[in-house]
Write a protein that holds these residues in place. Structure first.
Motif, PDB file in Angstrom:
ATOM      1  N   UNK A   1       0.837  -1.203   0.000  1.00  0.00           N
ATOM      2  CA  UNK A   1       0.000   0.000   0.000  1.00  0.00           C
ATOM      3  C   UNK A   1       0.871   1.251   0.000  1.00  0.00           C
ATOM      4  N   UNK A   2       1.929   1.252   0.803  1.00  0.00           N
ATOM      5  CA  UNK A   2       2.829   2.414   0.847  1.00  0.00           C
ATOM      6  C   UNK A   2       3.495   2.637  -0.511  1.00  0.00           C
ATOM      7  N   UNK A   3       3.942   1.571  -1.150  1.00  0.00           N
ATOM      8  CA  UNK A   3       4.565   1.699  -2.472  1.00  0.00           C
ATOM      9  C   UNK A   3       3.558   2.180  -3.507  1.00  0.00           C
TER      10      UNK A   3
ATOM     11  N   UNK B   1      11.036  16.310 -10.821  1.00  0.00           N
ATOM     12  CA  UNK B   1      11.913  15.699  -9.828  1.00  0.00           C
ATOM     13  C   UNK B   1      11.117  14.867  -8.822  1.00  0.00           C
ATOM     14  N   UNK B   2      10.027  15.435  -8.286  1.00  0.00           N
ATOM     15  CA  UNK B   2       9.258  14.706  -7.277  1.00  0.00           C
ATOM     16  C   UNK B   2       8.556  13.487  -7.867  1.00  0.00           C
ATOM     17  N   UNK B   3       8.161  13.561  -9.118  1.00  0.00           N
ATOM     18  CA  UNK B   3       7.577  12.382  -9.754  1.00  0.00           C
ATOM     19  C   UNK B   3       8.580  11.238  -9.726  1.00  0.00           C
ATOM     20  N   UNK B   4       9.795  11.509 -10.158  1.00  0.00           N
ATOM     21  CA  UNK B   4      10.811  10.455 -10.207  1.00  0.00           C
ATOM     22  C   UNK B   4      11.241  10.015  -8.825  1.00  0.00           C
ATOM     23  N   UNK B   5      11.313  10.943  -7.879  1.00  0.00           N
ATOM     24  CA  UNK B   5      11.691  10.571  -6.516  1.00  0.00           C
ATOM     25  C   UNK B   5      10.637   9.665  -5.890  1.00  0.00           C
ATOM     26  N   UNK B   6       9.359  10.003  -6.058  1.00  0.00           N
ATOM     27  CA  UNK B   6       8.301   9.169  -5.483  1.00  0.00           C
ATOM     28  C   UNK B   6       8.248   7.792  -6.139  1.00  0.00           C
ATOM     29  N   UNK B   7       8.427   7.728  -7.441  1.00  0.00           N
ATOM     30  CA  UNK B   7       8.436   6.425  -8.115  1.00  0.00           C
ATOM     31  C   UNK B   7       9.646   5.612  -7.661  1.00  0.00           C
ATOM     32  N   UNK B   8      10.806   6.248  -7.528  1.00  0.00           N
ATOM     33  CA  UNK B   8      12.021   5.566  -7.084  1.00  0.00           C
ATOM     34  C   UNK B   8      11.838   4.988  -5.677  1.00  0.00           C
ATOM     35  N   UNK B   9      11.367   5.819  -4.744  1.00  0.00           N
ATOM     36  CA  UNK B   9      11.197   5.340  -3.374  1.00  0.00           C
ATOM     37  C   UNK B   9      10.051   4.331  -3.265  1.00  0.00           C
ATOM     38  N   UNK B  10       9.031   4.473  -4.104  1.00  0.00           N
ATOM     39  CA  UNK B  10       7.983   3.455  -4.142  1.00  0.00           C
ATOM     40  C   UNK B  10       8.520   2.105  -4.591  1.00  0.00           C
ATOM     41  N   UNK B  11       9.414   2.120  -5.569  1.00  0.00           N
ATOM     42  CA  UNK B  11      10.043   0.876  -6.014  1.00  0.00           C
ATOM     43  C   UNK B  11      10.901   0.242  -4.942  1.00  0.00           C
ATOM     44  N   UNK B  12      11.630   1.072  -4.197  1.00  0.00           N
ATOM     45  CA  UNK B  12      12.452   0.537  -3.114  1.00  0.00           C
ATOM     46  C   UNK B  12      11.600  -0.056  -2.002  1.00  0.00           C
TER      47      UNK B  12
ATOM     48  N   UNK C   1       0.917   4.048  -2.934  1.00  0.00           N
ATOM     49  CA  UNK C   1       0.638   5.463  -2.669  1.00  0.00           C
ATOM     50  C   UNK C   1       1.780   6.335  -3.183  1.00  0.00           C
ATOM     51  N   UNK C   2       3.012   5.914  -2.984  1.00  0.00           N
ATOM     52  CA  UNK C   2       4.144   6.681  -3.494  1.00  0.00           C
ATOM     53  C   UNK C   2       4.130   6.741  -5.020  1.00  0.00           C
ATOM     54  N   UNK C   3       3.884   5.618  -5.665  1.00  0.00           N
ATOM     55  CA  UNK C   3       3.833   5.566  -7.130  1.00  0.00           C
ATOM     56  C   UNK C   3       2.710   6.451  -7.662  1.00  0.00           C
ATOM     57  N   UNK C   4       1.540   6.353  -7.061  1.00  0.00           N
ATOM     58  CA  UNK C   4       0.396   7.159  -7.467  1.00  0.00           C
ATOM     59  C   UNK C   4       0.671   8.649  -7.267  1.00  0.00           C
ATOM     60  N   UNK C   5       1.285   8.997  -6.147  1.00  0.00           N
ATOM     61  CA  UNK C   5       1.577  10.406  -5.862  1.00  0.00           C
ATOM     62  C   UNK C   5       2.538  10.972  -6.897  1.00  0.00           C
TER      63      UNK C   5
END
Length: 158
Positions: A26-28, A135-146, A30-34
């Motif tokens: 769920x956290x991943x 930048x925030x799009x890529x950061x959120x997708x990156x951290x969602x993947x992690x 939400x990060x990907x969606x954001x």
């Protein structure tokens, strides 16, 4: 790194052992969606190619492909636990994961370059929000993947 939720204990509230995969998923999500929501907002707010160059969306697409590549390989396949089938087995899984991480880091670095090179240090008065959104799009997708890769455990799948 795969047990970062293990250190968080709240035995009165939630049994983390049973819910770990659910919470991480769920956290991943939400990060990907954001991340995608932020860039959709920027694209709607700045529809012209002058404010937000449409080629900058390639970073988010590459980050999404990296997200899928990183999470397509299980940790057991990378470790080689009973995985010998497939094209090249454990080595192929490691190469796939490495390429996925290279794409993820590359898209994050490219989004920083776009932010600072195209918006912060640009000549003339330019709106900075599209660069921040990229930048925030890529950061959120990156951290969602992690979070999706290392936040879950495969022990519950057995």
């Amino acid at each position: 790194m795969s047990g970062f939720l293990d250190g968080m204990r709240c035995s009165e509230c939630i049994d983390w052992g049973e819910k770990r995969n659910t919470i991480a998923s769920v956290a991943a999500g939400v990060l990907f969606f954001t991340g995608w929501w932020i860039i959709i907002d920027a694209a709607v707010k700045y529809p012209s190619g002058e404010s937000l160059n449409h080629s900058y969306h390639a970073c988010g697409v590459i980050a999404t492909v990296a997200f899928l590549m990183i999470n397509a390989v299980s940790n057991g396949q990378v470790r080689g636990d009973g995985y010998s089938e497939g094209c090249i087995g454990q080595i192929g899984a490691r190469i796939w994961l490495f390429i996925g991480f290279m794409l993820a880091f590359g898209s994050l670095i490219a989004s920083m370059w776009i932010l600072f090179g195209g918006y912060v240090a640009a000549e003339g008065a330019r709106e900075v929000y599209p660069g921040i959104a990229i930048f925030f799009q890529n950061a959120f997708i990156f951290f969602g993947g992690l979070v999706f890769k290392f936040g879950r455990t495969e022990d519950l799948w057995q």
